[in-house]
Design a protein around this motif. Structure first.
Motif, PDB file in Angstrom:
ATOM      1  N   THR A  50       0.835  -1.204   0.000  1.00 49.60           N
ATOM      2  CA  THR A  50       0.000   0.000   0.000  1.00 49.60           C
ATOM      3  C   THR A  50       0.868   1.252   0.000  1.00 49.60           C
ATOM      4  O   THR A  50       0.542   2.245  -0.668  1.00 49.60           O
ATOM      5  N   ALA A  51       1.974   1.220   0.746  1.00 46.17           N
ATOM      6  CA  ALA A  51       2.903   2.351   0.749  1.00 46.17           C
ATOM      7  C   ALA A  51       3.493   2.568  -0.635  1.00 46.17           C
ATOM      8  O   ALA A  51       3.661   3.709  -1.084  1.00 46.17           O
ATOM      9  N   ALA A  56       3.591   5.922  -5.439  1.00 45.67           N
ATOM     10  CA  ALA A  56       3.445   6.114  -6.879  1.00 45.67           C
ATOM     11  C   ALA A  56       2.487   7.259  -7.185  1.00 45.67           C
ATOM     12  O   ALA A  56       2.721   8.058  -8.108  1.00 45.67           O
ATOM     13  N   LEU A  57       1.413   7.376  -6.402  1.00 53.84           N
ATOM     14  CA  LEU A  57       0.462   8.463  -6.616  1.00 53.84           C
ATOM     15  C   LEU A  57       1.092   9.814  -6.247  1.00 53.84           C
ATOM     16  O   LEU A  57       0.900  10.807  -6.965  1.00 53.84           O
ATOM     17  N   VAL A  58       1.842   9.855  -5.147  1.00 56.05           N
ATOM     18  CA  VAL A  58       2.539  11.090  -4.764  1.00 56.05           C
ATOM     19  C   VAL A  58       3.500  11.510  -5.874  1.00 56.05           C
ATOM     20  O   VAL A  58       3.577  12.687  -6.243  1.00 56.05           O
ATOM     21  N   TRP A  59       4.216  10.536  -6.427  1.00 49.56           N
ATOM     22  CA  TRP A  59       5.174  10.836  -7.500  1.00 49.56           C
ATOM     23  C   TRP A  59       4.460  11.439  -8.715  1.00 49.56           C
ATOM     24  O   TRP A  59       4.958  12.389  -9.330  1.00 49.56           O
ATOM     25  N   THR A  88      -2.229  15.245  -3.296  1.00 45.59           N
ATOM     26  CA  THR A  88      -2.432  13.796  -3.324  1.00 45.59           C
ATOM     27  C   THR A  88      -3.620  13.403  -2.473  1.00 45.59           C
ATOM     28  O   THR A  88      -4.414  12.530  -2.866  1.00 45.59           O
ATOM     29  N   TRP A  89      -3.768  14.012  -1.314  1.00 48.13           N
ATOM     30  CA  TRP A  89      -4.896  13.669  -0.441  1.00 48.13           C
ATOM     31  C   TRP A  89      -5.932  14.790  -0.357  1.00 48.13           C
ATOM     32  O   TRP A  89      -6.864  14.701   0.429  1.00 48.13           O
ATOM     33  N   GLY A  90      -5.803  15.824  -1.190  1.00 49.43           N
ATOM     34  CA  GLY A  90      -6.779  16.907  -1.210  1.00 49.43           C
ATOM     35  C   GLY A  90      -7.948  16.611  -2.131  1.00 49.43           C
ATOM     36  O   GLY A  90      -8.516  17.526  -2.736  1.00 49.43           O
ATOM     37  N   ASN A  91      -8.319  15.359  -2.236  1.00 50.41           N
ATOM     38  CA  ASN A  91      -9.411  14.940  -3.110  1.00 50.41           C
ATOM     39  C   ASN A  91      -9.951  13.613  -2.574  1.00 50.41           C
ATOM     40  O   ASN A  91      -9.348  12.996  -1.689  1.00 50.41           O
ATOM     41  N   HIS A  92     -11.052  13.161  -3.143  1.00 50.22           N
ATOM     42  CA  HIS A  92     -11.695  11.957  -2.614  1.00 50.22           C
ATOM     43  C   HIS A  92     -10.824  10.713  -2.799  1.00 50.22           C
ATOM     44  O   HIS A  92     -10.533   9.982  -1.847  1.00 50.22           O
ATOM     45  N   GLU A  93     -10.383  10.455  -4.036  1.00 47.93           N
ATOM     46  CA  GLU A  93      -9.684   9.202  -4.321  1.00 47.93           C
ATOM     47  C   GLU A  93      -8.350   9.119  -3.590  1.00 47.93           C
ATOM     48  O   GLU A  93      -8.020   8.094  -2.971  1.00 47.93           O
TER      49      GLU A  93
END
Length: 656
Positions: A50-51, A56-59, A88-93
């Motif tokens: 999960t990390a 990968a999403l942060v990148w 990265t976390w300022g949205n729902h997904e």
């Protein structure tokens, strides 16, 4: 390539979570050591995968990969790096992926540091934690996939909501999620205990650190959100009883109750059923908060999404876990036999009253939050429940809590005398009453909020000092004895003092705020209270991704220069959205808070000014509460799996 790797890692993590959910649970039921042992490596692998997915999403946000739909919708190449990352976390997904990352982190920590847990209990705890992860993995992969690609990548993105482009809001959600999800561990411990049919002092000792950690993170997250609302929204307030603010506050109240109830389980093996119920409800209210934020059911400036279909999925997840846990509680609550017996006047009874006040206060907030929805659904009436209701209905419970807390903390276990417990505190109580009376006499109006708040603040802080003085004993070695006090005792003292300071700050801000709104000309001073302000200039400023109209004001008192304030009106061209940046002169006793508005036809500018007494006491007190929790966590007696465990009562057998 990195994005596909992240998506693949997310799918693998979900599969590992399924294995962790099923295999150790069967092993615990059959007492098969090999099957139970699967839980630990599975928890570590689940977190690592999960990390990797989250990284990968942060990148993708860092490098502005606009081929990813989520990055395109919530980022922009001109945005500062901090807000690219927080996007990265300022949205729902993305926020749901952060949520499940923290779920797996806490599960892995339980596996790594729970060495003294009985094998069957540990297996069940990790299985329940994995079940929570499975539910949210499924929710992400089937309804909220953050790795969806765009067929034709655009040149640039649509930018992040400008209100979220702020340091306070960059860190506010992660801390809140650490608190929300930390309560999932207490839920897992509660359900595992119900499965085993046994709750004892060791269980109370194991569940306390998780509850305390969750409460600390919630405290920090709520304080950051409150601070952001104060300086960013331009309304000059720290709390608006917004549905999403309430959604984080309700678990905080129940976590505080659970923390104190677990103490009774650990010390006296009493209140077992009530503590289990609190653990279930605390996590349940975290799920309710998730539902409120993401379903669009209640309107809020904090909402991540307005998607009823996805909200239904969260509602189903909440119904499954809460319904299942409460059914199990109903079937097994009778087995939670209380061993400790205590008198009506005792520390146990004081903690029961503490629990009841916090739980009823939570219920009041819940009713006020949900009542507009109930009224619309069943009575076809549109209602708004605002601060007047919450202030009138909630405040009395907090006042009662503040009054009884020092006396309850001074009582011994099992049996106490109220008069004897109160005797060492009688002088500070009278002194606190004097503070409140003097405040009432000196204030301009006749509001009772300010005097009561300062009375409670003085009462709580001074009673903590008295308790520490008593613990230091007599003689020349007082300081040495104080230094040798357990960190948990220092943590309790610090947290209780922080609560008092916060109560005083809230009361002072509520009772004595002054505000002024007017159209002012350049270089023409005006007075607000004891202060003189002058608008000396208005400048047009270009930021990295916004345009700003910035006022320059001088603040004086009695002719002496104090500060230069620079309030702004910002406009974000990509998002086509304005924001307000207040100019604030911070002080321990008061804040001077200035907001600049529109230019008038005569060339003047609208300026709103607030004088806000004791504002910073609110966040100083919150910081002290969080510090107190961290001091207690650092006490080795309250770390995960502290204490001896009789493992001989549960002997696993090899799987056949």
């Amino acid at each position: 390539m990195i994005t596909e790797l992240g998506h693949f890692a997310l799918i693998l993590a979900a599969l590992v979570a399924v294995v962790q959910m099923v295999v150790p649970l069967i092993g615990a039921h059959k007492r098969w050591a090999g099957w139970m042992a699967v839980a630990e490596p599975a928890a570590g692998a689940q977190f690592a995968l999960t990390a990797l997915s989250f990284g990968a999403l942060v990148w993708a946000f860092v490098v502005s990969d606009f081929s990813l739909r989520l990055v395109w919708a919530n980022s922009h190449s001109a945005k500062p790096m901090l807000y690219k990352i927080s996007g990265t976390w300022g949205n729902h997904e993305g926020s749901m992926l952060l949520w499940v990352l923290i779920v797996t982190l806490f599960g892995a920590m339980a596996a790594w540091f729970g060495g003294n847990l009985p094998p069957s209990l540990k297996a069940r705890v990790l299985s329940v934690q994995a079940a929570i992860a499975v539910a949210f993995f499924g929710f992400i992969l089937f309804t909220s996939n953050p790795f969806l690609r765009l067929e034709t990548p655009p040149f640039d993105g649509q930018d992040l909501n400008p209100l979220l482009q702020d340091p306070g809001l960059a860190f506010h959600p992660p801390f809140l999620y650490l608190g929300y999800v930390g309560l999932s561990m207490t839920f897992s411990f509660a359900v595992a205990a119900l499965m085993e049919g046994r709750v004892d002092a060791a269980w109370g000792r194991w569940v306390r650190p998780w509850t305390l950690a969750a409460w600390v993170f919630l405290t920090i997250g709520i304080a950051l959100g409150s601070w952001w609302a104060y300086y960013e929204l331009g309304w000059g307030g720290f709390w608006f009883w917004d549905p999403v603010e309430n959604a984080s506050f309700m678990p905080w109240l129940l976590a505080a109750a659970l923390l104190h109830s677990a103490i009774v389980v650990e010390k006296r093996e009493a209140l077992k059923s009530w503590t289990i119920l609190l653990a279930i409800l605390a996590f349940g209210f975290s799920l309710i908060g998730t539902f409120i934020v993401r379903s669009g059911l209640l309107t809020s400036v904090h909402a991540f999404a307005n998607d009823p279909e996805r909200g239904i999925w969260i509602l189903l997840i909440m119904g499954f876990f809460m319904g299942g846990a409460l059914v199990l509680f109903t079937l097994r609550a009778g087995a939670m036999e209380a061993k400790g017996v205590f008198a009506l006047a005792s520390r146990e009874s004081a903690l029961v009253v503490n629990n009841l006040l916090l739980a009823v206060a939570c219920f009041v907030v819940f009713v006020g939050t949900m009542w507009p929805l109930v009224a619309e659904m069943f009575f076809d009436r549109k209602l708004s429940v605002g601060p007047p209701f919450f202030n009138a209905a909630f405040t009395p419970f907090m006042v009662a809590l503040g009054v009884i807390l020092p006396v309850g903390a001074a009582m011994p276990w099992k049996r106490a005398g109220i008069i004897k417990a109160f005797k060492p505190l009688r002088y500070v109580f009278l002194l606190a009453l004097a503070v409140g009376g003097l405040t009432y006499a000196m204030q301009t109006g006749r509001s009772m909020i300010g005097p009561i708040g300062l009375f409670l603040g003085a009462w709580l802080v001074m009673s903590v000092v008295v308790e520490l003085v008593q613990r230091s004993g007599r003689g020349a070695n007082r300081l040495r004895r104080l230094a040798r006090l357990p960190r948990a005792d220092w943590g309790k003292a610090t947290a209780h003092a922080g609560l008092g300071i916060t109560m005083a700050g809230i009361a002072g801000l509520t009772a004595w705020t002054q505000d002024d709104i007017r159209a002012v000309q350049l270089d023409q001073p005006w007075n607000v209270g004891k202060y003189e302000l002058t608008l000396t200039d208005v400048q047009e400023v270009r930021g990295p991704n916004y345009l700003s109209t910035m006022g320059v004001l001088t603040l004086r008192k009695g002719g002496d220069f104090i500060a230069e304030l620079r309030p702004e009106k910002r406009f974000y061209p990509v998002a086509q959205m304005p924001t307000t940046e207040a100019g604030i002169d911070y002080d321990l006793i008061r804040d001077v808070y200035v907001v600049i508005g529109d230019q008038q036809s005569n060339g003047g500018w609208t300026v709103r000014t607030y004088i806000k007494p004791l504002t910073n006491w609110i966040w100083i007190g919150a910081a002290l509460m969080a510090l107190g929790g961290m001091l207690s966590l650092s006490d080795r007696r309250f770390r995960v799996a502290a204490g001896a465990v009789n493992k001989g009562r549960q002997t696993p057998v090899p799987a056949e």
